[in-house]
Design an enzyme around this catalytic site. Structure first.
Site, PDB file in Angstrom:
ATOM      1  N   LYS A 197       0.769  -1.111  -0.055  1.00  0.00           N
ATOM      2  CA  LYS A 197      -0.058  -0.101  -0.161  1.00  0.00           C
ATOM      3  C   LYS A 197       0.747   1.294   0.203  1.00  0.00           C
ATOM      4  O   LYS A 197       1.593   1.281   0.823  1.00  0.00           O
ATOM      5  CB  LYS A 197      -0.872   0.018   1.193  1.00  0.00           C
ATOM      6  CG  LYS A 197      -1.943   1.066   1.270  1.00  0.00           C
ATOM      7  CD  LYS A 197      -2.831   1.164   2.396  1.00  0.00           C
ATOM      8  CE  LYS A 197      -3.647   2.276   2.778  1.00  0.00           C
ATOM      9  NZ  LYS A 197      -4.732   2.110   3.872  1.00  0.00           N
ATOM     10  N   ARG A 207     -10.602  10.430   1.338  1.00  0.00           N
ATOM     11  CA  ARG A 207     -10.502  10.951   2.775  1.00  0.00           C
ATOM     12  C   ARG A 207     -11.713  11.757   2.951  1.00  0.00           C
ATOM     13  O   ARG A 207     -12.146  11.915   3.862  1.00  0.00           O
ATOM     14  CB  ARG A 207      -9.216  11.691   2.850  1.00  0.00           C
ATOM     15  CG  ARG A 207      -7.900  11.011   2.932  1.00  0.00           C
ATOM     16  CD  ARG A 207      -6.641  11.712   2.803  1.00  0.00           C
ATOM     17  NE  ARG A 207      -5.556  10.529   2.800  1.00  0.00           N
ATOM     18  CZ  ARG A 207      -4.373  10.866   2.739  1.00  0.00           C
ATOM     19  NH1 ARG A 207      -3.922  11.760   2.313  1.00  0.00           N
ATOM     20  NH2 ARG A 207      -3.506   9.704   2.735  1.00  0.00           N
ATOM     21  N   LYS A 249      -1.919  -1.673  -3.558  1.00  0.00           N
ATOM     22  CA  LYS A 249      -2.939  -0.262  -3.714  1.00  0.00           C
ATOM     23  C   LYS A 249      -1.901   0.885  -3.926  1.00  0.00           C
ATOM     24  O   LYS A 249      -1.140   0.889  -3.014  1.00  0.00           O
ATOM     25  CB  LYS A 249      -3.665  -0.345  -2.290  1.00  0.00           C
ATOM     26  CG  LYS A 249      -4.742   0.669  -2.191  1.00  0.00           C
ATOM     27  CD  LYS A 249      -5.421   0.563  -1.069  1.00  0.00           C
ATOM     28  CE  LYS A 249      -6.190   1.968  -0.667  1.00  0.00           C
ATOM     29  NZ  LYS A 249      -7.130   1.975   0.376  1.00  0.00           N
ATOM     30  N   SER A 275      -9.795   5.497  -4.971  1.00  0.00           N
ATOM     31  CA  SER A 275     -10.910   6.876  -5.140  1.00  0.00           C
ATOM     32  C   SER A 275     -10.221   7.621  -6.285  1.00  0.00           C
ATOM     33  O   SER A 275     -10.948   8.489  -7.311  1.00  0.00           O
ATOM     34  CB  SER A 275     -11.285   7.404  -3.950  1.00  0.00           C
ATOM     35  OG  SER A 275      -9.841   8.091  -3.490  1.00  0.00           O
TER      36      SER A 275
END
Length: 327
Positions: A197, A207, A249, A275
């Site tokens: 990650k 966020r 990720k 996102s």
């Protein structure tokens, strides 16, 4: 005039031939839908930077997971957004906390029709927004955080989560949670390790989605974007500690890492289309600059081609519908 000796275009001549010759395939069961549930709301709340994605109420969450089951996607990953936060993320392991209550509701709604997964990290629950407990100097205390993760993991398992998504990037988190689960009899609960990650620029809309309180950054525990071998090392360590699945990720900026991890481990490898990846395509499509459906499906195929056995994507339901239309 000479003519080509080889004619690979024959394999691209018609749609039927192209389908038959395709090397990489995508099916709904390879898609996992991340979902946000917010405490204290009665109607879904749109997320401005992620058009089409919402913070769910408990009622809308139940309806959405029922649709996910109907579309036969592989799973849902739940994230909780609490009303109250504190320094140690007390709401994370509270049986009455929003994420644990939502997990119970989702399991009651869909059972085993989809794999119910839960995010195991403190960042949504802390008033400082970091993924762990802070020391007096403001640094994240790795080992104190592991104690919180084990408590959170047990709470999620008791709530019915089939798979715990360990996303905090603490050293030893997989081993600590696996040991705690086994000691309490949760030997069938799966551990998904967010192994590689990266600390990058693609998390901004997320966020907003979890109302993050983060100040500063997470570069002391998430991976440096310049390091590929380190991502493989983290995945190997997580497998050694008992991870059932490992994750890379974000997805598209790290396809090389994804391919390297896939070649290095003997467990399933997943990727998270985050996102920021979602927001870029949606914004470009809204301006008419790209073909939205084509870009979505091409990006998912690219992640699969690089080695992902499954993909967390905010387009899971829509992509599943398109895939079923093509059958």
């Amino acid at each position: 005039m000479s003519f080509p000796e080889h004619r690979p275009r024959r394999l691209r001549r018609t749609p039927a031939v192209r389908r038959l010759a395709r090397e990489t395939h995508l099916v709904p069961s390879q898609l996992v839908l991340p979902m946000f549930v917010r405490e204290g709301i009665t109607e879904p709340s749109p997320i401005g930077s992620m058009p089409g994605i919402v913070q769910h109420s408990m009622d809308s969450l139940r309806r959405a997971v029922a649709e996910a089951a109907e579309q036969r996607i592989g799973g849902v990953m739940l994230f909780g957004v609490p009303e109250v936060r504190d320094a140690v993320g007390s709401g994370a392991d509270d049986p009455n906390g929003i994420l644990n209550r939502a997990t119970e509701a989702v399991v009651a709604e869909v059972g085993d029709a989809v794999v119910v997964q839960t995010d195991l990290c403190l960042d949504e629950f802390t008033d400082h927004g970091h993924c762990g407990v802070l020391r007096a100097d403001g640094a994240v205390d790795n080992d104190a955080t592991l104690e919180r993760y084990t408590a959170m993991g047990l709470a999620q398992a008791r709530a019915g989560s089939a798979m715990l998504g360990l996303s905090g990037m603490m050293d030893g988190q997989v081993g600590a949670v696996r040991e705690a689960l086994d000691a309490e009899g949760f030997t069938d609960t799966l551990v998904l390790a967010y192994s590689a990650k990266y600390a990058g620029a693609f998390y901004g809309p997320f966020r907003e989605a979890v109302d993050s309180q983060l100040k500063g950054d997470r570069r002391s525990y998430q991976l440096d974007p310049g390091n590929g071998r380190e991502g493989v090392r983290e995945a190997l360590l997580d497998v050694e500690e008992g991870a059932d699945i490992v994750m890379v990720k974000p997805a598209l900026p790290y396809l090389d890492v994804l391919a390297d991890v896939k070649a290095s481990v003997d467990v399933p490898v997943w990727a998270y289309q985050v996102s920021g990846e979602y927001a870029m395509v949606e914004a470009a499509a809204a301006h008419g600059w790209i073909d939205r459906r084509g870009a979505i499906m091409e990006s998912l195929l690219g992640i699969r081609r690089a080695g992902a056995d499954a993909i967390l994507t905010y387009w899971a339901l829509e992509a599943a519908r398109w895939l079923r239309e093509e059958l």
